[in-house]
Design a protein around this motif. Structure first.
Motif, PDB file in Angstrom:
ATOM      1  N   ARG A   1       0.841  -1.193   0.000  1.00  0.00           N
ATOM      2  CA  ARG A   1       0.000   0.000   0.000  1.00  0.00           C
ATOM      3  C   ARG A   1       0.879   1.247   0.000  1.00  0.00           C
ATOM      4  NH1 ARG A   1      -5.269   0.461   2.771  1.00  0.00           N
ATOM      5  NH2 ARG A   1      -6.616   1.161   1.095  1.00  0.00           N
ATOM      6  N   LYS A   2       2.007   1.190   0.707  1.00  0.00           N
ATOM      7  CA  LYS A   2       2.925   2.330   0.731  1.00  0.00           C
ATOM      8  C   LYS A   2       3.521   2.557  -0.647  1.00  0.00           C
ATOM      9  CE  LYS A   2       4.006   2.119   5.568  1.00  0.00           C
ATOM     10  NZ  LYS A   2       4.583   1.204   6.534  1.00  0.00           N
ATOM     11  N   ARG A   3       3.823   1.452  -1.336  1.00  0.00           N
ATOM     12  CA  ARG A   3       4.353   1.561  -2.682  1.00  0.00           C
ATOM     13  C   ARG A   3       3.326   2.201  -3.608  1.00  0.00           C
ATOM     14  NH1 ARG A   3       5.937  -3.991  -3.562  1.00  0.00           N
ATOM     15  NH2 ARG A   3       6.549  -3.887  -1.390  1.00  0.00           N
ATOM     16  N   LEU A   4       2.056   1.802  -3.439  1.00  0.00           N
ATOM     17  CA  LEU A   4       0.990   2.371  -4.258  1.00  0.00           C
ATOM     18  C   LEU A   4       0.853   3.868  -4.000  1.00  0.00           C
ATOM     19  CD1 LEU A   4      -1.433   2.136  -6.173  1.00  0.00           C
ATOM     20  CD2 LEU A   4      -2.825   1.463  -4.232  1.00  0.00           C
ATOM     21  N   LEU A   5       0.921   4.273  -2.731  1.00  0.00           N
ATOM     22  CA  LEU A   5       0.848   5.695  -2.393  1.00  0.00           C
ATOM     23  C   LEU A   5       1.999   6.450  -3.040  1.00  0.00           C
ATOM     24  CD1 LEU A   5      -0.177   5.623   1.358  1.00  0.00           C
ATOM     25  CD2 LEU A   5      -1.445   6.716  -0.484  1.00  0.00           C
ATOM     26  N   GLY A   6       3.164   5.837  -3.028  1.00  0.00           N
ATOM     27  CA  GLY A   6       4.329   6.463  -3.642  1.00  0.00           C
ATOM     28  C   GLY A   6       4.130   6.680  -5.131  1.00  0.00           C
ATOM     29  N   ARG A   7       3.505   5.683  -5.788  1.00  0.00           N
ATOM     30  CA  ARG A   7       3.259   5.809  -7.230  1.00  0.00           C
ATOM     31  C   ARG A   7       2.184   6.839  -7.525  1.00  0.00           C
ATOM     32  NH1 ARG A   7       3.040   0.201  -7.137  1.00  0.00           N
ATOM     33  NH2 ARG A   7       0.830   0.234  -7.643  1.00  0.00           N
ATOM     34  N   LYS A   8       1.170   6.916  -6.634  1.00  0.00           N
ATOM     35  CA  LYS A   8       0.040   7.801  -6.922  1.00  0.00           C
ATOM     36  C   LYS A   8       0.286   9.245  -6.513  1.00  0.00           C
ATOM     37  CE  LYS A   8      -4.247   6.627  -6.656  1.00  0.00           C
ATOM     38  NZ  LYS A   8      -5.595   6.055  -6.445  1.00  0.00           N
ATOM     39  N   ASN A   9       1.336   9.492  -5.731  1.00  0.00           N
ATOM     40  CA  ASN A   9       1.569  10.843  -5.207  1.00  0.00           C
ATOM     41  C   ASN A   9       1.655  11.854  -6.334  1.00  0.00           C
ATOM     42  OD1 ASN A   9       3.223  13.213  -4.511  1.00  0.00           O
ATOM     43  ND2 ASN A   9       3.255  12.261  -2.513  1.00  0.00           N
TER      44      ASN A   9
END
Length: 156
Positions: A124-132
């Motif tokens: 989920r943290k990786r996804l947040l990083g991509r979506k930022n």
């Protein structure tokens, strides 16, 4: 479609994507679980939105949400189950009594809730990083370190 008596002609950007109501509905109701995850996204609360620069996320079990539409307006609780088959989520304390006294969970559509607390795991943290979005405009990716700092949680 392209009938001679349709009043407004809207521009279609991608010829490969159908704008047919029938096909859209079929795609929606026969979508596989992986695609349903994406469809079942919910908006993030204002604080979370500021913190991560992300507008919405696919909902998951253990997120904390607040219902802001319908009969259960302003009820909040933890997501107990994401029922992809029915496109609903089950939330703690959002239930009703049946005639025989049994209590049943009420399905709430994810579009009617706001995520107030994210359950963060490495993916989920990786996804947040991509979506930022802020990082995207500058052209640099958000590292998991930045997400950790924002989340205030250690990633092991």
């Amino acid at each position: 479609g392209n009938s001679p008596w349709s009043a407004s002609q809207t521009m279609k950007f991608n010829k490969a994507v159908s704008s047919s109501r029938r096909k859209s509905r079929k795609a929606h109701f026969t979508a596989p679980s992986s695609r349903r995850r994406k469809i079942m996204s919910a908006t993030l609360s204002d604080e979370l939105r500021k913190k991560f620069n992300v507008r919405s996320m696919p909902i998951r079990k253990d997120d904390e949400v607040q219902v802001f539409r319908g009969n259960h307006n302003n009820r909040d609780g933890k997501v107990l189950q994401v029922y992809r088959k029915k496109y609903v989520i089950h939330i703690d304390h959002v239930n009703r009594e049946k005639n025989n006294g049994a209590s049943v969970m009420l399905g709430i559509a994810p579009s009617n809730v706001i995520i107030t607390k994210l359950h963060l795991d490495p993916d989920r943290k990786r996804l947040l990083g991509r979506k930022n979005r802020a990082a995207m405009t500058k052209g640099e990716k958000l590292s998991s370190k930045d997400v950790q700092d924002a989340a205030g949680i250690e990633l092991d």
